[in-house]
Design a protein around this motif. Structure first.
Motif, PDB file in Angstrom:
ATOM      1  N   LEU A 125       0.889  -1.227  -0.006  1.00 18.67           N
ATOM      2  CA  LEU A 125       0.092   0.005   0.084  1.00 18.67           C
ATOM      3  C   LEU A 125       1.108   1.208  -0.026  1.00 18.67           C
ATOM      4  N   TYR A 126       0.628   2.102  -0.795  1.00 22.01           N
ATOM      5  CA  TYR A 126       1.544   3.385  -1.049  1.00 22.01           C
ATOM      6  C   TYR A 126       0.714   4.689  -0.492  1.00 22.01           C
ATOM      7  N   LEU A 127       1.849   5.260   0.489  1.00 17.85           N
ATOM      8  CA  LEU A 127       1.092   6.439   0.952  1.00 17.85           C
ATOM      9  C   LEU A 127       1.997   7.624   0.821  1.00 17.85           C
ATOM     10  N   PRO A 128       1.769   8.871   0.824  1.00 21.14           N
ATOM     11  CA  PRO A 128       2.942   9.729   0.175  1.00 21.14           C
ATOM     12  C   PRO A 128       4.157   9.673   1.341  1.00 21.14           C
ATOM     13  N   ASP A 129       3.986   9.574   2.536  1.00 20.69           N
ATOM     14  CA  ASP A 129       5.002   9.630   3.621  1.00 20.69           C
ATOM     15  C   ASP A 129       5.651   8.189   3.716  1.00 20.69           C
ATOM     16  N   GLY A 130       5.299   7.169   2.772  1.00 18.09           N
ATOM     17  CA  GLY A 130       6.002   5.999   3.209  1.00 18.09           C
ATOM     18  C   GLY A 130       4.781   4.749   2.598  1.00 18.09           C
ATOM     19  N   ASN A 131       5.559   3.594   2.396  1.00 16.71           N
ATOM     20  CA  ASN A 131       4.455   2.819   2.132  1.00 16.71           C
ATOM     21  C   ASN A 131       4.279   1.659   3.094  1.00 16.71           C
ATOM     22  N   VAL A 132       3.320   0.740   2.831  1.00 23.53           N
ATOM     23  CA  VAL A 132       3.251  -0.173   3.859  1.00 23.53           C
ATOM     24  C   VAL A 132       3.488  -1.556   3.016  1.00 23.53           C
ATOM     25  N   PRO A 133       4.651  -2.245   3.098  1.00 27.01           N
ATOM     26  CA  PRO A 133       5.064  -3.264   1.974  1.00 27.01           C
ATOM     27  C   PRO A 133       4.556  -4.575   2.290  1.00 27.01           C
ATOM     28  N   LEU A 134       4.510  -5.277   1.294  1.00 25.75           N
ATOM     29  CA  LEU A 134       3.935  -6.477   1.209  1.00 25.75           C
ATOM     30  C   LEU A 134       4.917  -7.453   1.927  1.00 25.75           C
ATOM     31  N   HIS A 135       6.181  -7.319   1.840  1.00 25.70           N
ATOM     32  CA  HIS A 135       7.304  -8.204   2.360  1.00 25.70           C
ATOM     33  C   HIS A 135       8.114  -7.218   2.987  1.00 25.70           C
ATOM     34  N   PRO A 136       8.891  -7.769   4.102  1.00 27.36           N
ATOM     35  CA  PRO A 136       9.710  -6.623   4.593  1.00 27.36           C
ATOM     36  C   PRO A 136      10.826  -6.145   3.627  1.00 27.36           C
ATOM     37  N   LEU A 363       7.198  -8.780  -5.567  1.00 22.12           N
ATOM     38  CA  LEU A 363       7.508  -8.069  -4.690  1.00 22.12           C
ATOM     39  C   LEU A 363       6.437  -7.309  -3.978  1.00 22.12           C
ATOM     40  N   ARG A 364       5.425  -6.747  -4.871  1.00 23.36           N
ATOM     41  CA  ARG A 364       4.289  -5.815  -4.237  1.00 23.36           C
ATOM     42  C   ARG A 364       3.052  -6.473  -4.549  1.00 23.36           C
TER      43      ARG A 364
END
Length: 492
Positions: A125-136, A363-364
Motif C-alpha cells: 500500500l502506497y502513501l505519500p509519507d511511506g509505503n506499507v510493504p507486502l514483504h519486509p 514483490l508488491r
C-alpha cells in the motif's frame, strides 16, 4: 506515492501552485490508524526473512543468465525492483523480449510465518509519507530486489515477437540474473528523445507502439490520462501535482501486459490458474457512453469500437476529460478468477482485450507468486506444487480485500491533500471543468486544474465537459472534504 488517474484539462504540473499542508509537519498517520494499516511484522516472520535473505532457496535448476545486460526501469527512487528488461532484434523476423521477474518464492517458505503475514496483507500500500510493504524491506528492497550489479534469483520470461509485435514463442524458467543499471522513467524518456537510449531499452518505443496498436485492435479499453499525485513540498508539507503519463511508461507497461497475457495462455492450456478478469461492458453501457459523447459534441463514428474511439481522444480538451471519467463505467466488475481442472467460461480482461494474469510484480502483489509457480510448472510439464493448489481458492478474497484497502488509502490520501491545499481559501473562485453533472438533489463533480482538485459541486443545469466558474465553499482537513458551488453556469 498515492496517486489517482484523472483527466487533465491543460497546463503543466510543474507550473501548478503548491497547495501545501498547514504548518506542523503534517503526515498521513491518521489515515493509517483509521484504516488499521499494519505497522510491524510478527517477530517470527522477521526472523524467517533474516534467514532466507541470507540463504534463499537456490537448489533448483536455474539458467545462468547473468550475461544478459538487462536493466530495471521504475519511478525515480524505487528500491523494490520486480522486473529487469532487455529487448533484442531477431534479425528480420521480429524481436526477442527478455523479462526477468524477482523470484520471491526463493525467499518465502510455503506455510511459514512470513507466508501467513503476506497472505493477510495482499499487496503493498502506497502513501505519500511511506509505503506499507507486502514483504519486509530486507527482502523487497534488498535480497530479492533486482538491484544493479547483484546476482539475483529470478524467473526469466523469453518472448519472441514477429515484426508486427505478435507473440510467436514463449519460454519461462528459473534463472540467475544481474541487472546492469537501475533506470527511471524520466531519465530514459529524456535519453530516448536525445537518441541516446541505453541499449537494453532502445527498442522499447518500437515494440511498445506495435503492442499498443494491437491492443486497440483487440478492443482493449485503456484510460490513461495524467495522474493526480501527492508529493513532498520540501518544507515539511505536501502538495498536489498533476503528472502526465510519459510515453515511455506506456511502452514499459506493454511489456508487463504482454507477459501477463502469455502467462494467462499457459494457465488456460494447463487448466489451472488465477486470472485477473474484467467483464466486457454491456451494449447498454456502451450506448450510454455514446450518448454522452454526442452531448459533449464528440464525433464517434458508428464503426468505431470504444477502444478505437477512446484511444483517439485528446485528454487536454475539456469534453474529452469528462468523457474519460464517464468511460470508467466500461470497466466495472474487476475480480480474480481461479480455476483448477477446467477452463472458466469468462476469462477476458476488458481493459486489455484478452485473458490476463498477474505475474510481473511479486514483490508488491501476492497473486503474482502463485501465478508464476503455475506457469513454471505447466510450461515444464510438471505438476503444480500442492502449496499453490491449496492456496488458490483463497486468493480472490485476499486480493479483493487488499484491492479495496489500496483504493481506500489512495482516495483518503488524495482527499486529505486536497483539503490541505485549499484550507484557508473559502470564498476563492476557480475555473473548473464539469466531470459529472449529478442528478436531482445530488451534487455534480468538477475538476479544478490549479491546484489539481476533483470535488463535488452544487449548481443547476451542469453539463459534462462544461467550463464553469466555481467558488470554494468547504475545505475541511479534519473531515477531508472539499466542495464548490457554481458562480457562472455558462462556459468560460
Amino acid at each position: 506515492m498515492a496517486a489517482t488517474r484523472v483527466a487533465h484539462g491543460g497546463g503543466d504540473a510543474s507550473a501548478v501552485p503548491a497547495g501545501t499542508a498547514a504548518a506542523g509537519n503534517p503526515d498521513f498517520s491518521a489515515i493509517r490508524a483509521e484504516l488499521g494499516l499494519p505497522v510491524e511484522y510478527p517477530s517470527a516472520a522477521l526472523s524467517e526473512v533474516e534467514q532466507t535473505a541470507a540463504q534463499p532457496v537456490l537448489d533448483v535448476a536455474r539458467v545462468d543468465a547473468t550475461d544478459l545486460p538487462m536493466v530495471t526501469v521504475d519511478p525515480a527512487g524505487a528500491k523494490d525492483l520486480d522486473q529487469a528488461l532487455l529487448i533484442d532484434r531477431r534479425g528480420r523476423r521480429g524481436y526477442r523480449v527478455h523479462y526477468a521477474i524477482a523470484d520471491v518464492a526463493a525467499f518465502v517458505p510455503p506455510g511459514g510465518a512470513l507466508d501467513a503475514e503476506v497472505r493477510s496483507r495482499g499487496q503493498t500500500l502506497y502513501l505519500p509519507d511511506g509505503n506499507v510493504p507486502l514483504h519486509p524491506t530486507l527482502l523487497s528492497e534488498g535480497a530479492a530486489s533486482l538491484l544493479p550489479e547483484q546476482r539475483r534469483p529470478a524467473v526469466l520470461w523469453t518472448i519472441d515477437l514477429d515484426r508486427d509485435g505478435t507473440a510467436v514463442g514463449v519460454d519461462v524458467r528459473r534463472a540467475v540474473v544481474r541487472s546492469v543499471a537501475r533506470l527511471d522513467y524520466e531519465g530514459v524518456q529524456q535519453s530516448l528523445e536525445l537518441g541516446a537510449a541505453p541499449p537494453a531499452v532502445a527498442l522499447l518505443p518500437e515494440v511498445g507502439r506495435l503492442r499498443r496498436e494491437q491492443a486497440v485492435h483487440r478492443g482493449a479499453i485503456e484510460l490513461g490520462p495524467p495522474e493526480q499525485q501527492v508529493e513532498s513540498d520540501g518544507a515539511g508539507g505536501w502538495r498536489l501535482t498533476l503528472r502526465p503519463r510519459l510515453p515511455l511508461e506506456a511502452f514499459n507497461a506493454e511489456i508487463s501486459l504482454l507477459t501477463g497475457m502469455c502467462a494467462a495462455q499457459i494457465m488456460l492450456s494447463g487448466g489451472i490458474g488465477v486470472l485477473r478478469t474484467v467483464p466486457d461492458p454491456e451494449d447498454r453501457t456502451i450506448a450510454a457512453l455514446r450518448r454522452s459523447a454526442l452531448e459533449l459534441g464528440l464525433e464517434w463514428p458508428d464503426r468505431q469500437t470504444p477502444a478505437e474511439f477512446l484511444s483517439g481522444l485528446d485528454p487536454a480538451r475539456p469534453e474529452a476529460l469528462a468523457l474519460h471519467v464517464s468511460a470508467t463505467r466500461l470497466l466495472r466488475g474487476a475480480g480474480y478468477t481461479v480455476f483448477d481442472g477446467g477452463v472458466p467460461d469468462k476469462v477476458r480482461h476488458a481493459g486489455i482485450g484478452a485473458a490476463y494474469a498477474h505475474v510481473t510484480a511479486p514483490l508488491r502483489r501476492l497473486a503474482d507468486r502463485y501465478g508464476t509457480e503455475i506457469c513454471l510448472a505447466v510450461h515444464a510439464g510438471r505438476e503444480v506444487p500442492e502449496w499453490v493448489r491449496a492456496a488458490l481458492p483463497q486468493l480472490p478474497s485476499a486480493m479483493g480485500s487488499s484491492d479495496r484497502a489500496a483504493g481506500q488509502v489512495e482516495r483518503a490520501c488524495i482527499a486529505q491533500a486536497q483539503a490541505w491545499a485549499l484550507a484557508g481559501r473559502i470564498g476563492d473562485e476557480f475555473t473548473a471543468t464539469v466531470l459529472r453533472s449529478g442528478s436531482a438533489g445530488e451534487s455534480g463533480e468538477v475538476f479544478v486544474p490549479a491546484p489539481p482538485v476533483i470535488a463535488r459541486c452544487c449548481g443547476d443545469h451542469l453539463s459534462e465537459g462544461q467550463r464553469v466558474r466555481v467558488r470554494l465553499t468547504e475545505a475541511d482537513p479534519v473531515q477531508r472534504d472539499v466542495a464548490f458551488e457554481v458562480v457562472a453556469p455558462t462556459p468560460v
